[in-house]
Design a protein around this motif. Structure first.
Motif, mmCIF file in Angstrom:
data_model
loop_
_atom_site.group_PDB
_atom_site.id
_atom_site.type_symbol
_atom_site.label_atom_id
_atom_site.label_comp_id
_atom_site.label_asym_id
_atom_site.label_seq_id
_atom_site.Cartn_x
_atom_site.Cartn_y
_atom_site.Cartn_z
ATOM 1 N N LEU A 1 -8.704 -78.355 -142.064
ATOM 2 C CA LEU A 1 -9.757 -79.210 -142.612
ATOM 3 C C LEU A 1 -10.086 -80.354 -141.657
ATOM 4 O O LEU A 1 -11.254 -80.713 -141.475
ATOM 5 C CB LEU A 1 -9.328 -79.756 -143.970
ATOM 6 C CG LEU A 1 -9.259 -78.745 -145.120
ATOM 7 C CD1 LEU A 1 -8.652 -79.395 -146.362
ATOM 8 C CD2 LEU A 1 -10.646 -78.195 -145.441
ATOM 9 N N ALA A 2 -9.041 -80.950 -141.058
ATOM 10 C CA ALA A 2 -9.264 -82.053 -140.124
ATOM 11 C C ALA A 2 -10.036 -81.585 -138.899
ATOM 12 O O ALA A 2 -10.968 -82.257 -138.431
ATOM 13 C CB ALA A 2 -7.932 -82.678 -139.721
ATOM 14 N N ASN A 3 -9.677 -80.419 -138.366
ATOM 15 C CA ASN A 3 -10.364 -79.899 -137.184
ATOM 16 C C ASN A 3 -11.827 -79.597 -137.472
ATOM 17 O O ASN A 3 -12.686 -79.744 -136.602
ATOM 18 C CB ASN A 3 -9.662 -78.633 -136.686
ATOM 19 C CG ASN A 3 -8.325 -78.932 -136.034
ATOM 20 O OD1 ASN A 3 -8.116 -80.020 -135.521
ATOM 21 N ND2 ASN A 3 -7.421 -77.967 -136.067
ATOM 22 N N GLU A 4 -12.108 -79.192 -138.707
ATOM 23 C CA GLU A 4 -13.475 -78.797 -139.052
ATOM 24 C C GLU A 4 -14.343 -79.962 -139.501
ATOM 25 O O GLU A 4 -15.543 -79.997 -139.224
ATOM 26 C CB GLU A 4 -13.441 -77.741 -140.160
ATOM 27 C CG GLU A 4 -14.815 -77.201 -140.529
ATOM 28 C CD GLU A 4 -14.753 -76.073 -141.547
ATOM 29 O OE1 GLU A 4 -15.815 -75.612 -141.993
ATOM 30 O OE2 GLU A 4 -13.621 -75.655 -141.887
ATOM 31 N N HIS A 5 -13.738 -80.950 -140.175
ATOM 32 C CA HIS A 5 -14.556 -81.977 -140.825
ATOM 33 C C HIS A 5 -14.303 -83.408 -140.328
ATOM 34 O O HIS A 5 -15.144 -84.276 -140.566
ATOM 35 C CB HIS A 5 -14.314 -81.944 -142.336
ATOM 36 C CG HIS A 5 -14.669 -80.638 -142.977
ATOM 37 N ND1 HIS A 5 -15.966 -80.260 -143.232
ATOM 38 C CD2 HIS A 5 -13.879 -79.612 -143.395
ATOM 39 C CE1 HIS A 5 -15.970 -79.056 -143.795
ATOM 40 N NE2 HIS A 5 -14.725 -78.633 -143.904
ATOM 41 N N ALA A 6 -13.177 -83.685 -139.704
ATOM 42 C CA ALA A 6 -12.861 -85.055 -139.279
ATOM 43 C C ALA A 6 -13.422 -85.337 -137.893
ATOM 44 O O ALA A 6 -13.774 -84.422 -137.142
ATOM 45 C CB ALA A 6 -11.354 -85.275 -139.295
ATOM 46 N N THR A 7 -13.491 -86.626 -137.565
ATOM 47 C CA THR A 7 -13.850 -87.003 -136.200
ATOM 48 C C THR A 7 -12.725 -86.574 -135.269
ATOM 49 O O THR A 7 -11.597 -86.303 -135.703
ATOM 50 C CB THR A 7 -14.062 -88.516 -136.092
ATOM 51 O OG1 THR A 7 -12.813 -89.183 -136.373
ATOM 52 C CG2 THR A 7 -15.116 -89.001 -137.072
ATOM 53 N N THR A 8 -13.011 -86.539 -134.002
ATOM 54 C CA THR A 8 -12.000 -86.116 -133.025
ATOM 55 C C THR A 8 -10.776 -87.012 -133.072
ATOM 56 O O THR A 8 -9.631 -86.536 -133.053
ATOM 57 C CB THR A 8 -12.600 -86.117 -131.610
ATOM 58 O OG1 THR A 8 -13.722 -85.236 -131.557
ATOM 59 C CG2 THR A 8 -11.565 -85.672 -130.589
ATOM 60 N N ASP A 9 -10.995 -88.333 -133.152
ATOM 61 C CA ASP A 9 -9.871 -89.274 -133.176
ATOM 62 C C ASP A 9 -9.014 -89.086 -134.424
ATOM 63 O O ASP A 9 -7.778 -89.098 -134.346
ATOM 64 C CB ASP A 9 -10.384 -90.715 -133.112
ATOM 65 C CG ASP A 9 -10.985 -91.052 -131.762
ATOM 66 O OD1 ASP A 9 -10.702 -90.318 -130.789
ATOM 67 O OD2 ASP A 9 -11.728 -92.052 -131.675
ATOM 68 N N THR A 10 -9.664 -88.926 -135.581
ATOM 69 C CA THR A 10 -8.908 -88.753 -136.818
ATOM 70 C C THR A 10 -8.143 -87.438 -136.810
ATOM 71 O O THR A 10 -6.976 -87.374 -137.220
ATOM 72 C CB THR A 10 -9.854 -88.800 -138.032
ATOM 73 O OG1 THR A 10 -10.521 -90.067 -138.070
ATOM 74 C CG2 THR A 10 -9.086 -88.589 -139.330
#
Length: 297
Positions: free
Chosen positions: A139-148
């Motif tokens: 989910l982070a890889n798909e929806h978060a900013t690169t830093d997050t």
């Protein structure tokens, strides 16, 4: 829980009918207005009898995610002195005849909420822990900013600063005031567990919040490409306070769920369901609880 069960009397507004329920008139089931109902709730240590109730609450959070929610419910129940379930005070006073007449579905409603924390950095070979870690990373890889996304990846890989997933689920009609004693109790239990060198010394906490967005401008303007304003409805209102105190976050859409049920007219605006993931250092939790207490007092 390590402390005696806590009770808190709350007022909830629930849909009710003005006619008697005789089982023959379907109109009696229609919404006619709100009543204020005083109900005493108390927090108790999760037990095996709460399994199906906890699992149902987890289903409304994770919806169709590929997770072994049975194992997650068992994990919550098995953590000694960590977390609690919300039940109606005096529910155990039902006599044996009443209990025998209840079917399995009725038993699910005995659990009105669950509050706990799961260590996502230990027991990685456990199926549900691996599934949660994989889901969070994807989910982070798909929806978060690169830093997050990079920070979440770092936190998941760092055994020195474990990541704790806080479960904060309840049915929608239960007021947010109840979240204060539940989160305070959880925080105290985590502190006691750390003093006993148990694996609850977290570096970060993570919340997965349920929210719904209403498009304030239903008509699309082709000439004006400005983004229309959106109204956000939080399933658990106190999580808006947590969101305001959190810099690291991302959200993703989910299929429409039944979190906000009822009868809708053609004039009602369409809502889109989302989940928002909030990540913050563990030392911020006491301050966040204080902010929630001030907001809901």
């Amino acid at each position: 829980m390590s402390a005696p069960p806590k009770k808190q009397e709350l007022e909830t507004e629930e849909s009710s009918s003005s006619c008697e329920s005789d089982g023959d008139n379907e109109e009696c089931m229609e919404y006619t207005g709100n009543e204020t109902v005083n109900i005493d709730f108390e927090g108790r240590s999760p037990s095996d009898a709460d399994f199906f109730g906890i699992k149902q609450l987890l289903q409304q959070l994770f919806l169709k995610a590929h997770l072994n929610l049975s194992e997650l419910a068992e994990l919550i129940i098995g953590q000694q002195n960590i977390g609690c379930v919300v039940k109606q005070s005096g529910a155990e006073e039902l006599n044996e005849d009443d209990v025998e007449e209840e079917d399995d579905d009725d038993g699910l409603m005995e659990v009105f909420g669950v509050t706990s924390v799961i260590n996502l950095s230990c027991k990685r070979d456990q199926e549900i822990i691996g599934q949660l870690r994989t889901l969070l990373s994807e989910l982070a890889n798909e929806h978060a900013t690169t830093d997050t996304a990079e920070l979440i990846k770092t936190v998941l890989a760092d055994p020195e600063k474990p990541l704790g997933l806080i479960i904060n689920e309840r049915y929608v009609n239960i007021p947010c005031q109840i979240s204060v004693p539940l989160l305070e109790s959880l925080s105290k239990e985590i502190t006691k567990a750390k003093e006993k060198n148990k694996p609850f010394d977290f570096g970060y906490y993570l919340f997965i919040c349920k929210l719904h967005k209403i498009n304030a401008n239903q008509t699309k303007k082709k000439k004006n490409k400005r983004q229309s304003s959106e109204e956000i409805l939080w399933s658990n209102p106190e999580e808006e306070i947590i969101d305001q105190a959190t810099e690291l976050k991302f959200e993703f859409p989910v299929e429409t769920d039944s979190g906000l049920g009822g009868n809708w007219s053609e004039e009602d605006k369409m809502m889109s369901s989302f989940r928002r993931v909030l990540l913050f250092p563990s030392d911020r939790l006491p301050n966040i609880i204080d902010r929630i207490k001030e907001a809901v007092a």
